[in-house]
Design an enzyme around this catalytic site. Structure first.
Site, mmCIF file in Angstrom:
data_model
loop_
_atom_site.group_PDB
_atom_site.id
_atom_site.type_symbol
_atom_site.label_atom_id
_atom_site.label_comp_id
_atom_site.label_asym_id
_atom_site.label_seq_id
_atom_site.Cartn_x
_atom_site.Cartn_y
_atom_site.Cartn_z
ATOM 1 N N ASN A 9 52.035 30.724 40.950
ATOM 2 C CA ASN A 9 50.467 30.780 41.705
ATOM 3 C C ASN A 9 50.772 31.896 42.912
ATOM 4 O O ASN A 9 51.216 31.547 43.977
ATOM 5 C CB ASN A 9 50.100 29.375 42.117
ATOM 6 C CG ASN A 9 48.680 29.580 43.037
ATOM 7 O OD1 ASN A 9 48.014 30.514 42.959
ATOM 8 N ND2 ASN A 9 48.364 28.486 43.713
ATOM 9 N N LYS A 11 48.440 33.032 44.655
ATOM 10 C CA LYS A 11 47.362 32.798 45.891
ATOM 11 C C LYS A 11 46.617 34.073 46.194
ATOM 12 O O LYS A 11 46.452 34.994 45.511
ATOM 13 C CB LYS A 11 47.971 32.029 47.166
ATOM 14 C CG LYS A 11 48.621 30.869 46.645
ATOM 15 C CD LYS A 11 49.215 29.912 47.589
ATOM 16 C CE LYS A 11 49.992 28.746 47.112
ATOM 17 N NZ LYS A 11 50.108 27.852 48.120
ATOM 18 N N HIS A 95 43.530 22.890 42.279
ATOM 19 C CA HIS A 95 44.587 23.197 43.284
ATOM 20 C C HIS A 95 44.018 22.751 44.766
ATOM 21 O O HIS A 95 42.463 22.836 45.247
ATOM 22 C CB HIS A 95 44.895 24.784 43.277
ATOM 23 C CG HIS A 95 45.875 24.818 44.074
ATOM 24 N ND1 HIS A 95 46.063 24.814 45.736
ATOM 25 C CD2 HIS A 95 47.181 25.244 43.633
ATOM 26 C CE1 HIS A 95 47.337 25.070 45.840
ATOM 27 N NE2 HIS A 95 48.155 25.225 45.038
ATOM 28 N N GLU A 97 44.414 23.688 47.540
ATOM 29 C CA GLU A 97 43.645 24.374 48.625
ATOM 30 C C GLU A 97 42.210 24.796 48.051
ATOM 31 O O GLU A 97 41.190 24.947 48.868
ATOM 32 C CB GLU A 97 44.336 25.791 48.622
ATOM 33 C CG GLU A 97 45.790 25.606 49.216
ATOM 34 C CD GLU A 97 46.843 26.573 48.892
ATOM 35 O OE1 GLU A 97 46.577 27.588 48.212
ATOM 36 O OE2 GLU A 97 48.048 26.360 49.415
ATOM 37 N N GLU A 182 51.054 17.935 42.419
ATOM 38 C CA GLU A 182 51.258 18.653 43.709
ATOM 39 C C GLU A 182 51.031 17.831 44.865
ATOM 40 O O GLU A 182 49.670 17.860 45.391
ATOM 41 C CB GLU A 182 50.325 19.869 43.652
ATOM 42 C CG GLU A 182 50.746 20.990 42.593
ATOM 43 C CD GLU A 182 50.452 22.241 42.833
ATOM 44 O OE1 GLU A 182 51.591 22.954 43.014
ATOM 45 O OE2 GLU A 182 49.719 22.634 43.674
ATOM 46 N N GLY A 188 53.617 24.700 50.708
ATOM 47 C CA GLY A 188 53.559 25.710 51.481
ATOM 48 C C GLY A 188 54.214 25.198 52.862
ATOM 49 O O GLY A 188 54.439 26.037 53.731
ATOM 50 N N SER A 228 56.926 23.431 47.255
ATOM 51 C CA SER A 228 58.203 23.892 47.845
ATOM 52 C C SER A 228 59.212 23.978 46.764
ATOM 53 O O SER A 228 60.179 23.715 47.208
ATOM 54 C CB SER A 228 58.349 23.165 49.144
ATOM 55 O OG SER A 228 57.383 23.414 50.157
ATOM 56 N N GLY A 249 54.374 28.460 44.258
ATOM 57 C CA GLY A 249 53.512 29.241 45.165
ATOM 58 C C GLY A 249 54.378 30.305 45.682
ATOM 59 O O GLY A 249 54.746 31.418 45.137
ATOM 60 N N GLY A 250 54.948 30.094 47.130
ATOM 61 C CA GLY A 250 55.757 30.811 47.738
ATOM 62 C C GLY A 250 56.629 31.500 46.987
ATOM 63 O O GLY A 250 56.854 32.689 47.048
HETATM 64 C C1 PEP Z 1 51.364 26.052 45.105
HETATM 65 O O1 PEP Z 1 50.445 26.719 45.625
HETATM 66 O O2 PEP Z 1 50.584 25.275 43.866
HETATM 67 C C2 PEP Z 1 52.507 25.495 45.701
HETATM 68 C C3 PEP Z 1 53.203 24.654 44.745
HETATM 69 O O3 PEP Z 1 53.000 26.359 46.398
HETATM 70 P P1 PEP Z 1 54.523 26.450 47.185
HETATM 71 O O4 PEP Z 1 55.439 26.713 46.134
HETATM 72 O O5 PEP Z 1 54.335 27.502 48.157
HETATM 73 O O6 PEP Z 1 54.596 25.128 47.999
#
Ligand code: PEP
Length: 265
Positions: A9, A11, A95, A97, A182, A188, A228, A249-250
Site C-alpha cells: 500500500n 498510500k 483501510h 486511514e 490491521e 505506521g 509495521s 505500508g512503509g
Molecule cells: C498499511 O498502511 O496498511 C500498513 C500496514 O502500513 P505500515 O506497514 O507502514 O504499518
C-alpha cells in the site's frame, strides 16, 4: 492450501515517474522469482502508468479505494469500472486511514475533520459488493484502535466490522475476498503486533467468516496481517497458520524491503 499474498500500500506517495522507478526496482529485486501473489497499490494518479510498467512482471495492480456507484454526479470519486479500465485487479477497502482512524496521531486533525473521512462498515459493504460485481478482488481491512484493545474489545470490534461488511454477500463471493487484519495502533508506528496475537485475531476473522457462512468458506478465505511488517519480522508472521500474507505500508516503498518480505512468503 491457501496461496500467500503480499500487497504493498503506497498510500499518498510517488508521482507517476517515481512509481515507474519503484516498480522497475521491485521487478529487478524479485527477478521474476516469487511464489506468492504480489500486488502493488499506487495512488490513483499513478495507476495507468504503473499498469504498463508492470506488464509481464507477474506483479498485479491494486487501487487504494473506490466508490460503489458505477458513474454519476459524484465529484472526486473513482468507480470499479474505472479501476478495471486502467488494469487494476485488486482494491483496498476499509483501510483505517480511510475510516479516519490513524495509528500515528495527526495533531492538526480535529475530531470534526476526522469525521469527514467518512468510511463506515456500511460504505465498506457497498464498496465490497461493487468491487466483487466488477470482478475486482477486494482487500477488506479490519482492526481495533489502541483504546479498543486496552478495553479488551478487539474480537468484538473485528467481528462487528466483518458482519456489516459482508451483509448480503453470498459465500461463493466471500471466498474471493482477501481480508487484512490491521490493528490501527500498529500501522505506521513501527510497533508490530506479536505474531501469536496476530495469528489469534486472524483466527477470529476466520471463525467469524465460518460462523456467518460455513466452515469451508472460513477455511478458503485468505487473511493478511498488516501493521509495521518489515523484512525482520515477516518470516515469523507469515509462518503462522492463520496468516496468509501481508499488507505492507512503509516497507513497500523500498524495493529491497518489499522484495525481502515477498521472499519470506
Ligand atoms: C498499511 O498502511 O496498511 C500498513 C500496514 O502500513 P505500515 O506497514 O507502514 O504499518
Amino acid at each position: 492450501m491457501r496461496h500467500k499474498i503480499i500487497a504493498g500500500n503506497w498510500k499518498m506517495h510517488k508521482t507517476t515517474a517515481e512509481a515507474v522507478e519503484l516498480i522497475n526496482e521491485i521487478r529487478a529485486a524479485l527477478s521474476g522469482d516469487f511464489a506468492a501473489d504480489v500486488v502493488v497499490c499506487p495512488t490513483f494518479t499513478a495507476l495507468y502508468t504503473a499498469s504498463s510498467a508492470l506488464k509481464d512482471s507477474g506483479i498485479k495492480l491494486g487501487a487504494q479505494n473506490m466508490f460503489w456507484k458505477d458513474k454519476g454526479a459524484y465529484t472526486g470519486q473513482i468507480s470499479s469500472s474505472m479501476l478495471k479500465d486502467v488494469g487494476a485487479e485488486y482494491v483496498i477497502l476499509g483501510h483505517s486511514e480511510a475510516r479516519g482512524r490513524f495509528g500515528v496521531p495527526e495533531p492538526d486533525f480535529t475530531p470534526e475533520i476526522l469525521s469527514y473521512f467518512g468510511e463506515s462498515d456500511s460504505t465498506i459493504n457497498r464498496k465490497t459488493i461493487a468491487a466483487l460485481t466488477a470482478g475486482l478482488v477486494p482487500i477488506v481491512c479490519v482492526g481495533e484502535t489502541i483504546d479498543e484493545r486496552n478495553a479488551g474489545v478487539t474480537d468484538r470490534v473485528v467481528e462487528e466490522q466483518l458482519t456489516v461488511a459482508l451483509e448480503t454477500i453470498p459465500s461463493e463471493e466471500t471466498c474471493k475476498i482477501v481480508f487484512a487484519y490491521e490493528p490501527v495502533w500498529a500501522i505506521g508506528t513501527g510497533e508490530v503486533c506479536d505474531a501469536d496475537e496476530a495469528d489469534r485475531v486472524c483466527g477470529v476473522i476466520r471463525s467469524t467468516v465460518a460462523k456467518l457462512f460455513d466452515s469451508a468458506t472460513g477455511e478458503t478465505v485468505r487473511i493478511q496481517y498488516g501493521g509495521s511488517v518489515k523484512p525482520n519480522n515477516a518470516a515469523d508472521l507469515l509462518s503462522r497458520p492463520n496468516i496468509d500474507g501481508a499488507l505492507v505500508g512503509g516497507a513497500s516503498l523500498s524495493a529491497s524491503d518489499f522484495a525481502a518480505i515477498v521472499m519470506a512468503a
